[in-house]
Design an enzyme around this catalytic site. Structure first.
Site, PDB file in Angstrom:
ATOM      1  N   GLY A  13       0.781  -1.244   0.000  1.00  0.00           N
ATOM      2  CA  GLY A  13       0.000   0.000   0.000  1.00  0.00           C
ATOM      3  C   GLY A  13       0.805   1.282   0.000  1.00  0.00           C
ATOM      4  O   GLY A  13       0.355   2.302   0.523  1.00  0.00           O
ATOM      5  N   SER A  14       1.974   1.286  -0.639  1.00  0.00           N
ATOM      6  CA  SER A  14       2.737   2.544  -0.645  1.00  0.00           C
ATOM      7  C   SER A  14       2.098   3.572  -1.587  1.00  0.00           C
ATOM      8  O   SER A  14       2.110   4.776  -1.289  1.00  0.00           O
ATOM      9  CB  SER A  14       4.209   2.299  -1.005  1.00  0.00           C
ATOM     10  N   ASN A  15       1.530   3.142  -2.692  1.00  0.00           N
ATOM     11  CA  ASN A  15       0.795   4.086  -3.546  1.00  0.00           C
ATOM     12  C   ASN A  15      -0.448   4.608  -2.821  1.00  0.00           C
ATOM     13  O   ASN A  15      -0.793   5.788  -2.934  1.00  0.00           O
ATOM     14  CB  ASN A  15       0.409   3.432  -4.876  1.00  0.00           C
ATOM     15  N   ARG A  67     -16.062 -14.797  -9.323  1.00  0.00           N
ATOM     16  CA  ARG A  67     -15.702 -13.365  -9.353  1.00  0.00           C
ATOM     17  C   ARG A  67     -16.931 -12.488  -9.176  1.00  0.00           C
ATOM     18  O   ARG A  67     -16.881 -11.431  -8.549  1.00  0.00           O
ATOM     19  CB  ARG A  67     -15.033 -13.017 -10.680  1.00  0.00           C
ATOM     20  N   MET A  92      -4.249  -7.118  -6.782  1.00  0.00           N
ATOM     21  CA  MET A  92      -3.841  -8.232  -7.636  1.00  0.00           C
ATOM     22  C   MET A  92      -4.983  -9.228  -7.853  1.00  0.00           C
ATOM     23  O   MET A  92      -4.861 -10.412  -7.559  1.00  0.00           O
ATOM     24  CB  MET A  92      -2.616  -8.931  -7.037  1.00  0.00           C
ATOM     25  N   ASN A 109      -5.776   2.656 -12.499  1.00  0.00           N
ATOM     26  CA  ASN A 109      -4.773   1.677 -12.052  1.00  0.00           C
ATOM     27  C   ASN A 109      -3.391   2.283 -12.268  1.00  0.00           C
ATOM     28  O   ASN A 109      -3.213   3.165 -13.117  1.00  0.00           O
ATOM     29  CB  ASN A 109      -4.897   0.392 -12.879  1.00  0.00           C
ATOM     30  N   HIS A 111       0.588   0.964 -13.074  1.00  0.00           N
ATOM     31  CA  HIS A 111       1.397  -0.197 -13.447  1.00  0.00           C
ATOM     32  C   HIS A 111       2.839   0.271 -13.606  1.00  0.00           C
ATOM     33  O   HIS A 111       3.085   1.316 -14.220  1.00  0.00           O
ATOM     34  CB  HIS A 111       0.884  -0.818 -14.748  1.00  0.00           C
ATOM     35  N   ASP A 147      -3.804  -4.306 -17.506  1.00  0.00           N
ATOM     36  CA  ASP A 147      -2.741  -3.300 -17.667  1.00  0.00           C
ATOM     37  C   ASP A 147      -2.822  -2.612 -19.038  1.00  0.00           C
ATOM     38  O   ASP A 147      -1.828  -2.425 -19.738  1.00  0.00           O
ATOM     39  CB  ASP A 147      -1.352  -3.933 -17.453  1.00  0.00           C
TER      40      ASP A 147
END
Ligand code: GAR
Length: 221
Positions: A13-15, A67, A92, A109, A111, A147
């Site tokens: 969780g650094s972003n 899902r 992820m 997102n 990437h 992505d």
């Protein structure tokens, strides 16, 4: 109008932290209202709570391959928090096309490569094996393809001859923490329009438009 944002994480969780910090500024057009992890042991959960943000787990493993059922629960939580925008931060787990369609133009997102190069797993290993001299990170709107999707912002770093996956990842991560809050500021502020699958940014400003690596020491042209 301040947009209400959920950050979805699976790990460190650094972003997420970079987004939470940026959103504390009064003028920032978004507020982080909830952090959701699909993994109960994600280190980012405690960091979010320490920062005063509601953080909870919806364990995807409990839903197995279903899902749709996982996403129904996720959507319920997003509705409860009246979320306008989703930011994926190292989340992820793949979404169904239905969920992605529902959040079209409202889910970002990040990437760690200059997309469309090196999507998927091990982007830094892919970059080193390809021998690129410049890599970086990309913030993009999410589409069903992994992505991929309209690019909001990219940041570049040089790739050094002695780089390992770890040293390159660390250099790119510093750029991620700079561009994700900036990209969210643009999107939440209504400055980004998607036209025929491409983002147009209102009032974009440019710095040095040359990035050459390796620097040869020659006279720039
Ligand atoms: C980041 O490097 C992010 O770009 C990457 O996972 C890491 C999460 O780190 N995301 C992807 O590879 C998505 N395909 P963080 O949890 O410290 O933000």
């Amino acid at each position: 109008m301040t947009r209400r944002v959920a950050i979805l994480i699976s790990g460190r969780g650094s972003n997420m932290t970079a987004l939470i910090e940026a959103a504390k500024a009064d003028a920032f057009p978004a507020r982080i209202v909830v952090v959701i992890s699909n993994k109960p042991d994600a280190a980012g959960l405690a960091k979010a709570r320490d920062a005063g943000v509601a953080a909870l787990t919806i364990e995807s493993a409990a839903f197995g391959k279903d899902r749709g059922a996982f996403e129904a629960k996720l959507q319920q939580v997003l509705d409860e928090h009246r979320v306008d925008l989703i930011c994926l931060g190292g989340f992820m787990r793949l979404f169904t096309a239905d969920f992605v369609q529902r959040w079209h133009g409202r889910m970002l997102n990040i990437h760690p490569s200059l997309l469309p190069s090196f999507p998927g797993l091990d982007p830094h290993g892919q970059a080193l094996r390809a021998g690129v001299k410049i890599s970086g990170a990309t913030v993009h709107f999410v589409i069903p393809e992994t992505d991929a999707g309209p690019i909001v912002m990219q940041g570049a770093v040089t790739v050094h001859s002695d780089d390992t996956v770890d040293t390159l990842a660390a250099r790119v991560l510093r750029i991620e923490h700079r561009i994700y809050p900036e990209a969210l500021r643009l999107v939440a502020g209504g400055l980004v329009a998607i036209e025929r699958g491409v983002c147009r940014i209102a009032a974009d400003a440019f710095g040095d438009d040359r990035l050459i690596s390796p620097a040869t020491g020659g006279t720039p042209g």
